[in-house]
Design an enzyme around this catalytic site. Sequence first.
Site, PDB file in Angstrom:
ATOM      1  N   ASN A 209     -12.453  58.501  48.573  1.00  0.00           N
ATOM      2  CA  ASN A 209     -12.066  58.386  47.165  1.00  0.00           C
ATOM      3  C   ASN A 209     -10.715  57.676  47.069  1.00  0.00           C
ATOM      4  O   ASN A 209     -10.110  57.328  48.078  1.00  0.00           O
ATOM      5  CB  ASN A 209     -12.017  59.773  46.505  1.00  0.00           C
ATOM      6  CG  ASN A 209     -11.044  60.686  47.221  1.00  0.00           C
ATOM      7  OD1 ASN A 209      -9.854  60.450  47.235  1.00  0.00           O
ATOM      8  ND2 ASN A 209     -11.574  61.725  47.857  1.00  0.00           N
ATOM      9  N   ASP A 277     -16.285  66.187  48.414  1.00  0.00           N
ATOM     10  CA  ASP A 277     -17.102  67.393  48.255  1.00  0.00           C
ATOM     11  C   ASP A 277     -18.298  67.414  49.204  1.00  0.00           C
ATOM     12  O   ASP A 277     -18.790  68.473  49.557  1.00  0.00           O
ATOM     13  CB  ASP A 277     -17.592  67.514  46.804  1.00  0.00           C
ATOM     14  CG  ASP A 277     -16.445  67.886  45.863  1.00  0.00           C
ATOM     15  OD1 ASP A 277     -15.592  68.707  46.273  1.00  0.00           O
ATOM     16  OD2 ASP A 277     -16.372  67.333  44.745  1.00  0.00           O
ATOM     17  N   PRO A 304     -16.824  72.267  53.478  1.00  0.00           N
ATOM     18  CA  PRO A 304     -16.164  73.558  53.231  1.00  0.00           C
ATOM     19  C   PRO A 304     -15.089  73.378  52.169  1.00  0.00           C
ATOM     20  O   PRO A 304     -14.466  72.316  52.082  1.00  0.00           O
ATOM     21  CB  PRO A 304     -15.523  73.884  54.583  1.00  0.00           C
ATOM     22  CG  PRO A 304     -15.419  72.585  55.309  1.00  0.00           C
ATOM     23  CD  PRO A 304     -16.562  71.743  54.822  1.00  0.00           C
ATOM     24  N   ASP A 305     -14.892  74.406  51.351  1.00  0.00           N
ATOM     25  CA  ASP A 305     -13.807  74.357  50.358  1.00  0.00           C
ATOM     26  C   ASP A 305     -12.550  74.919  51.022  1.00  0.00           C
ATOM     27  O   ASP A 305     -12.453  76.122  51.279  1.00  0.00           O
ATOM     28  CB  ASP A 305     -14.181  75.161  49.111  1.00  0.00           C
ATOM     29  CG  ASP A 305     -13.191  74.890  47.982  1.00  0.00           C
ATOM     30  OD1 ASP A 305     -11.969  74.951  48.229  1.00  0.00           O
ATOM     31  OD2 ASP A 305     -13.643  74.608  46.860  1.00  0.00           O
ATOM     32  N   PHE A 324      -5.125  72.297  43.028  1.00  0.00           N
ATOM     33  CA  PHE A 324      -5.051  71.260  41.995  1.00  0.00           C
ATOM     34  C   PHE A 324      -6.401  71.168  41.302  1.00  0.00           C
ATOM     35  O   PHE A 324      -7.427  71.521  41.885  1.00  0.00           O
ATOM     36  CB  PHE A 324      -4.714  69.894  42.626  1.00  0.00           C
ATOM     37  CG  PHE A 324      -3.241  69.637  42.697  1.00  0.00           C
ATOM     38  CD1 PHE A 324      -2.451  70.342  43.589  1.00  0.00           C
ATOM     39  CD2 PHE A 324      -2.637  68.717  41.849  1.00  0.00           C
ATOM     40  CE1 PHE A 324      -1.080  70.133  43.653  1.00  0.00           C
ATOM     41  CE2 PHE A 324      -1.277  68.498  41.899  1.00  0.00           C
ATOM     42  CZ  PHE A 324      -0.491  69.202  42.797  1.00  0.00           C
TER      43      PHE A 324
HETATM   44  N1  CTP Z   1     -10.448  71.444  47.459  1.00  0.00           N
HETATM   45  C1  CTP Z   1     -10.504  71.846  48.773  1.00  0.00           C
HETATM   46  N2  CTP Z   1     -11.623  71.649  49.520  1.00  0.00           N
HETATM   47  C2  CTP Z   1     -12.711  71.084  48.970  1.00  0.00           C
HETATM   48  C3  CTP Z   1     -12.680  70.671  47.623  1.00  0.00           C
HETATM   49  C4  CTP Z   1     -11.541  70.871  46.909  1.00  0.00           C
HETATM   50  O1  CTP Z   1      -9.498  72.376  49.274  1.00  0.00           O
HETATM   51  N3  CTP Z   1     -13.787  70.900  49.714  1.00  0.00           N
HETATM   52  C5  CTP Z   1      -9.260  71.711  46.685  1.00  0.00           C
HETATM   53  C6  CTP Z   1      -8.455  70.498  46.293  1.00  0.00           C
HETATM   54  O2  CTP Z   1      -7.475  70.185  47.268  1.00  0.00           O
HETATM   55  C7  CTP Z   1      -7.838  70.938  44.989  1.00  0.00           C
HETATM   56  C8  CTP Z   1      -8.932  71.773  44.371  1.00  0.00           C
HETATM   57  O3  CTP Z   1      -9.660  72.288  45.458  1.00  0.00           O
HETATM   58  O4  CTP Z   1      -6.739  71.783  45.188  1.00  0.00           O
HETATM   59  C9  CTP Z   1      -9.827  70.946  43.494  1.00  0.00           C
HETATM   60  O5  CTP Z   1     -11.022  71.561  43.406  1.00  0.00           O
HETATM   61  P1  CTP Z   1     -12.393  70.809  43.018  1.00  0.00           P
HETATM   62  O6  CTP Z   1     -13.433  71.853  42.865  1.00  0.00           O
HETATM   63  O7  CTP Z   1     -12.656  69.697  43.950  1.00  0.00           O
HETATM   64  O8  CTP Z   1     -11.987  70.308  41.664  1.00  0.00           O
HETATM   65  P2  CTP Z   1     -11.946  68.902  41.068  1.00  0.00           P
HETATM   66  O9  CTP Z   1     -11.503  67.888  42.063  1.00  0.00           O
HETATM   67  O10 CTP Z   1     -11.095  69.084  39.892  1.00  0.00           O
HETATM   68  O11 CTP Z   1     -13.489  68.591  40.795  1.00  0.00           O
HETATM   69  P3  CTP Z   1     -14.677  69.349  39.969  1.00  0.00           P
HETATM   70  O12 CTP Z   1     -14.114  69.602  38.619  1.00  0.00           O
HETATM   71  O13 CTP Z   1     -15.751  68.385  40.039  1.00  0.00           O
HETATM   72  O14 CTP Z   1     -14.987  70.622  40.700  1.00  0.00           O
END
Ligand code: CTP
Length: 415
Positions: A209, A277, A304-305, A324
Amino acid sequence: MLQGRRILLIISGGIAAYKSLELIRRLRDQGAAVRCVMTEAARQFITPLSVASLSEDKVYGDLWSLTDESEMGHIRLSREADLLVVAPATADLIARMSAGIADDLAATTLLASDKPVLIAPAMNAMMWAHPATQANLAVLASRGVGRIGPAAGDLACGEVGFGRMSEPAEIVAEIARFLVKNQRLSGRRALVTSGPTREPIDPVRYISNHSSGKQGHAIAAALAALGAETVLVSGPTSEPTPAGVKLIGIETAAEMLSASEAALPVDVAVMAAAVSDWRVASSSTQKLKKNGKGPPNLRLVENPDILASIAGRSNDRPALVIGFAAETENVVANARAKRKRKGCDWIVANDVSPGTGTFGGERNTVHLVHADTVEDWPAMSKRDVAERLAERIAAALVPDTAAAPASPRVPGAGH
Ligand code: CTP
């Protein structure tokens, strides 16, 4: 006020060098030990003898002096200081610092240092306003170099404008403020994730990205500037590594997760990375070739998140976990839901609607979402967002230390 503090004062060549003599005297009056490095040009304006008498120490200047190098090399000059102050900082030395040039003892010491650096610029108003100088200052700011002044007024060249070095009393006050502020997170550990991740499709292609890493790197710089031992786990970016920060470069989300876990325990984790993601379920070890059967089917699986997994740790969960959220609509409501879902303490919600210029830009408009309250911050530079967030973090982790006033901003000198 500065009892026991060791300051390495680097004096470069400008008419303002005469003020450095008073600066040394005032720093010593406050109890600081001052050791000085003079550039060749500085010696044209003031004598090493005056500097040595006032600092009551040897004056350093020659990169090639065998005695200096064996007794006190450029590495040790920096190691034995708490803070490097460049006053006056000429346009030339600022340019050399920005470019990483090490052609004299002053520049070499600055390049070889991992200590905080404050500069007090002094130059002609045209030199100050020149885009080259402003670009160099922006590079130094992004690396966490602090700046005092310059002030506006009559310049030695007969012109009027920005470029006068700040008065010694003001520089001493800023040094004291910086050192106090600098310590608020000392002894604390911080983890910051930044930049994009890259998920391989095959050895030459990937999913990623547009994250620039500007905000995450600025947060790491701000936490390190407050004295936190900071680990920055980042995907590929073109941002410079901030001073005093330990960078761990990764590519994939899986690598970011294991590097983040390896950095634990920490007191605060700020997850500013734009993590992909999804990743390709099984990336090819060989380059995918056109085989006449049409495009390949890429099966994606979820990554993984990292934020949720750090926030969900039972034994070594950081005291403060900050995520964030990039939103284009219902910014605060979506961020609130995300905070709960991911189990973090705060969410920095950015408005990334088209027209805000947040992605890759210098500015950011954010809301800091706590469990019960929301702070709406005005649009500001990513560096200012980082510094304000670091102040909030310091206030939460070390509530009994009062926030020091922010360093002065110079009108007309955009960061
Ligand atoms: N994050 C993470 N690991 C992931 C995805 C996200 O640590 N696999 C963290 C990012 O670093 C950020 C936050 O989660 O702190 C953002 O969450 P995310 O769910 O990705 O939100 P958005 O980018 O805002 O996207 P969406 O609204 O589509 O969920």
